[in-house]
Design a protein around this motif. Sequence first.
Motif, PDB file in Angstrom:
ATOM      1  N   ALA A  64       0.892  -1.443  -0.185  1.00  0.00           N
ATOM      2  CA  ALA A  64       0.230  -0.105   0.066  1.00  0.00           C
ATOM      3  C   ALA A  64       0.776   1.283  -0.051  1.00  0.00           C
ATOM      4  O   ALA A  64       0.610   2.130  -1.075  1.00  0.00           O
ATOM      5  N   GLY A  65       1.803   1.306   0.752  1.00  0.00           N
ATOM      6  CA  GLY A  65       2.685   2.381   1.062  1.00  0.00           C
ATOM      7  C   GLY A  65       3.377   2.672  -0.361  1.00  0.00           C
ATOM      8  O   GLY A  65       3.632   4.107  -0.812  1.00  0.00           O
ATOM      9  N   ARG A  66       3.546   1.821  -1.335  1.00  0.00           N
ATOM     10  CA  ARG A  66       4.387   1.967  -2.052  1.00  0.00           C
ATOM     11  C   ARG A  66       3.008   1.915  -3.621  1.00  0.00           C
ATOM     12  O   ARG A  66       3.748   3.442  -4.440  1.00  0.00           O
ATOM     13  N   ASP A  67       2.386   1.423  -3.514  1.00  0.00           N
ATOM     14  CA  ASP A  67       1.308   1.550  -4.260  1.00  0.00           C
ATOM     15  C   ASP A  67       0.085   3.116  -4.734  1.00  0.00           C
ATOM     16  O   ASP A  67       0.798   3.902  -4.672  1.00  0.00           O
ATOM     17  N   LEU A  68       0.641   3.641  -2.824  1.00  0.00           N
ATOM     18  CA  LEU A  68      -0.150   5.761  -2.153  1.00  0.00           C
ATOM     19  C   LEU A  68       0.913   6.303  -2.714  1.00  0.00           C
ATOM     20  O   LEU A  68       0.319   7.216  -3.025  1.00  0.00           O
ATOM     21  N   ALA A  69       2.016   6.029  -2.916  1.00  0.00           N
ATOM     22  CA  ALA A  69       3.147   6.838  -2.711  1.00  0.00           C
ATOM     23  C   ALA A  69       3.224   7.648  -4.161  1.00  0.00           C
ATOM     24  O   ALA A  69       2.464   9.439  -4.001  1.00  0.00           O
ATOM     25  N   SER A  70       2.401   7.430  -5.220  1.00  0.00           N
ATOM     26  CA  SER A  70       1.988   8.455  -6.552  1.00  0.00           C
ATOM     27  C   SER A  70       0.658   9.048  -6.703  1.00  0.00           C
ATOM     28  O   SER A  70       0.726  10.153  -7.174  1.00  0.00           O
ATOM     29  N   PHE A  71       0.122   8.540  -5.472  1.00  0.00           N
ATOM     30  CA  PHE A  71      -1.367   9.511  -4.970  1.00  0.00           C
ATOM     31  C   PHE A  71      -1.123  10.009  -3.421  1.00  0.00           C
ATOM     32  O   PHE A  71      -2.123  11.146  -2.962  1.00  0.00           O
ATOM     33  N   ALA A  72       0.104  11.032  -3.023  1.00  0.00           N
ATOM     34  CA  ALA A  72       0.829  11.676  -2.698  1.00  0.00           C
ATOM     35  C   ALA A  72      -0.745  13.069  -2.105  1.00  0.00           C
ATOM     36  O   ALA A  72      -0.369  13.817  -1.128  1.00  0.00           O
ATOM     37  N   VAL A  73      -1.066  14.240  -3.524  1.00  0.00           N
ATOM     38  CA  VAL A  73      -1.610  14.554  -3.776  1.00  0.00           C
ATOM     39  C   VAL A  73      -2.337  14.125  -3.233  1.00  0.00           C
ATOM     40  O   VAL A  73      -3.904  15.776  -2.675  1.00  0.00           O
ATOM     41  N   VAL A  74      -3.727  13.252  -2.795  1.00  0.00           N
ATOM     42  CA  VAL A  74      -3.898  12.892  -2.843  1.00  0.00           C
ATOM     43  C   VAL A  74      -5.134  12.725  -1.392  1.00  0.00           C
ATOM     44  O   VAL A  74      -4.077  12.418  -0.726  1.00  0.00           O
ATOM     45  N   PRO A  75      -5.648  14.043  -0.589  1.00  0.00           N
ATOM     46  CA  PRO A  75      -5.963  14.030   0.287  1.00  0.00           C
ATOM     47  C   PRO A  75      -6.275  12.430   1.470  1.00  0.00           C
ATOM     48  O   PRO A  75      -5.620  12.248   2.154  1.00  0.00           O
ATOM     49  N   GLU A  76      -7.241  11.260   0.750  1.00  0.00           N
ATOM     50  CA  GLU A  76      -7.077  10.380   1.726  1.00  0.00           C
ATOM     51  C   GLU A  76      -5.811   9.425   1.796  1.00  0.00           C
ATOM     52  O   GLU A  76      -5.595   8.955   2.089  1.00  0.00           O
ATOM     53  N   ALA A  77      -5.450   9.042   0.287  1.00  0.00           N
ATOM     54  CA  ALA A  77      -3.467   8.753   0.057  1.00  0.00           C
ATOM     55  C   ALA A  77      -2.729   9.270   1.039  1.00  0.00           C
ATOM     56  O   ALA A  77      -2.059   8.696   1.601  1.00  0.00           O
ATOM     57  N   ALA A  78      -2.765  10.828   0.959  1.00  0.00           N
ATOM     58  CA  ALA A  78      -1.930  11.285   1.622  1.00  0.00           C
ATOM     59  C   ALA A  78      -2.215  10.927   3.662  1.00  0.00           C
ATOM     60  O   ALA A  78      -0.803  10.535   4.175  1.00  0.00           O
ATOM     61  N   GLU A  79      -3.877  11.113   3.977  1.00  0.00           N
ATOM     62  CA  GLU A  79      -3.221  10.621   4.928  1.00  0.00           C
ATOM     63  C   GLU A  79      -3.040   8.797   5.728  1.00  0.00           C
ATOM     64  O   GLU A  79      -2.174   8.807   6.577  1.00  0.00           O
ATOM     65  N   ALA A  80      -3.314   8.289   4.198  1.00  0.00           N
ATOM     66  CA  ALA A  80      -3.346   6.369   4.880  1.00  0.00           C
ATOM     67  C   ALA A  80      -1.150   6.639   5.025  1.00  0.00           C
ATOM     68  O   ALA A  80      -1.223   6.042   5.490  1.00  0.00           O
ATOM     69  N   LEU A  81      -0.837   7.186   3.550  1.00  0.00           N
ATOM     70  CA  LEU A  81       0.306   7.409   4.271  1.00  0.00           C
ATOM     71  C   LEU A  81       0.906   7.611   5.360  1.00  0.00           C
ATOM     72  O   LEU A  81       2.224   6.603   5.341  1.00  0.00           O
ATOM     73  N   VAL A  82       0.998   8.813   5.999  1.00  0.00           N
ATOM     74  CA  VAL A  82       1.553   9.146   7.210  1.00  0.00           C
ATOM     75  C   VAL A  82       1.215   8.039   8.049  1.00  0.00           C
ATOM     76  O   VAL A  82       2.142   7.984   8.820  1.00  0.00           O
ATOM     77  N   GLY A  83      -0.260   7.468   7.779  1.00  0.00           N
ATOM     78  CA  GLY A  83      -0.491   6.284   8.651  1.00  0.00           C
ATOM     79  C   GLY A  83       0.601   5.395   8.533  1.00  0.00           C
ATOM     80  O   GLY A  83       1.295   5.055   9.259  1.00  0.00           O
ATOM     81  N   LEU A  84       1.146   5.375   7.459  1.00  0.00           N
ATOM     82  CA  LEU A  84       1.621   4.180   7.620  1.00  0.00           C
ATOM     83  C   LEU A  84       3.703   4.200   7.698  1.00  0.00           C
ATOM     84  O   LEU A  84       4.069   3.668   7.837  1.00  0.00           O
ATOM     85  N   LEU A  85       3.792   5.499   7.132  1.00  0.00           N
ATOM     86  CA  LEU A  85       4.892   6.082   7.442  1.00  0.00           C
ATOM     87  C   LEU A  85       5.403   6.099   9.182  1.00  0.00           C
ATOM     88  O   LEU A  85       6.174   6.015   9.808  1.00  0.00           O
TER      89      LEU A  85
END
Length: 135
Positions: free
Chosen positions: A23-44
């Motif tokens: 998910a972290g790898r796949d979401l990286a390209s969606f970093a500008v999407v608010p839902e993805a950004a929130e999930a990415l910070v959680g994964l980080l």
Amino acid sequence: MTSRLETALAEASSPSWSQRVRAGRDLASFAVVPEAAEALVGLLLDGEDTAVTRQTAEALARMGTVAAIKLIALAVAEADDHQADWLQTGVHDALVEPDGVLHVAAVCGQLTRDPEAAVRRGAAEVSAWADSTRC
């Protein structure tokens, strides 16, 4: 939302560390999407598996966009020492790219003027990591 984004968002909350890494790898390209950004910070800041933290940081650093590096900066500002070590390792993994250090340092330079104090603090830290990689 695209099905790839939806799938990655679902995997971000999986009990499986390997699905969260994907998910972290796949979401990286969606970093500008608010839902993805929130999930990415959680994964980080994943509290269960350091591989999730490391590989998500690496994926975002490889993206190298302002949005991606901003998420790393936010996570660095919130991270405990253990998490920060793994964030740094993930960023370093990405910085071995030929132009990786210069690009990340340039983005961090922009982020040190961000209106959000946490972003400025985190960007300064990531910039220091990039500087130490150059040496």
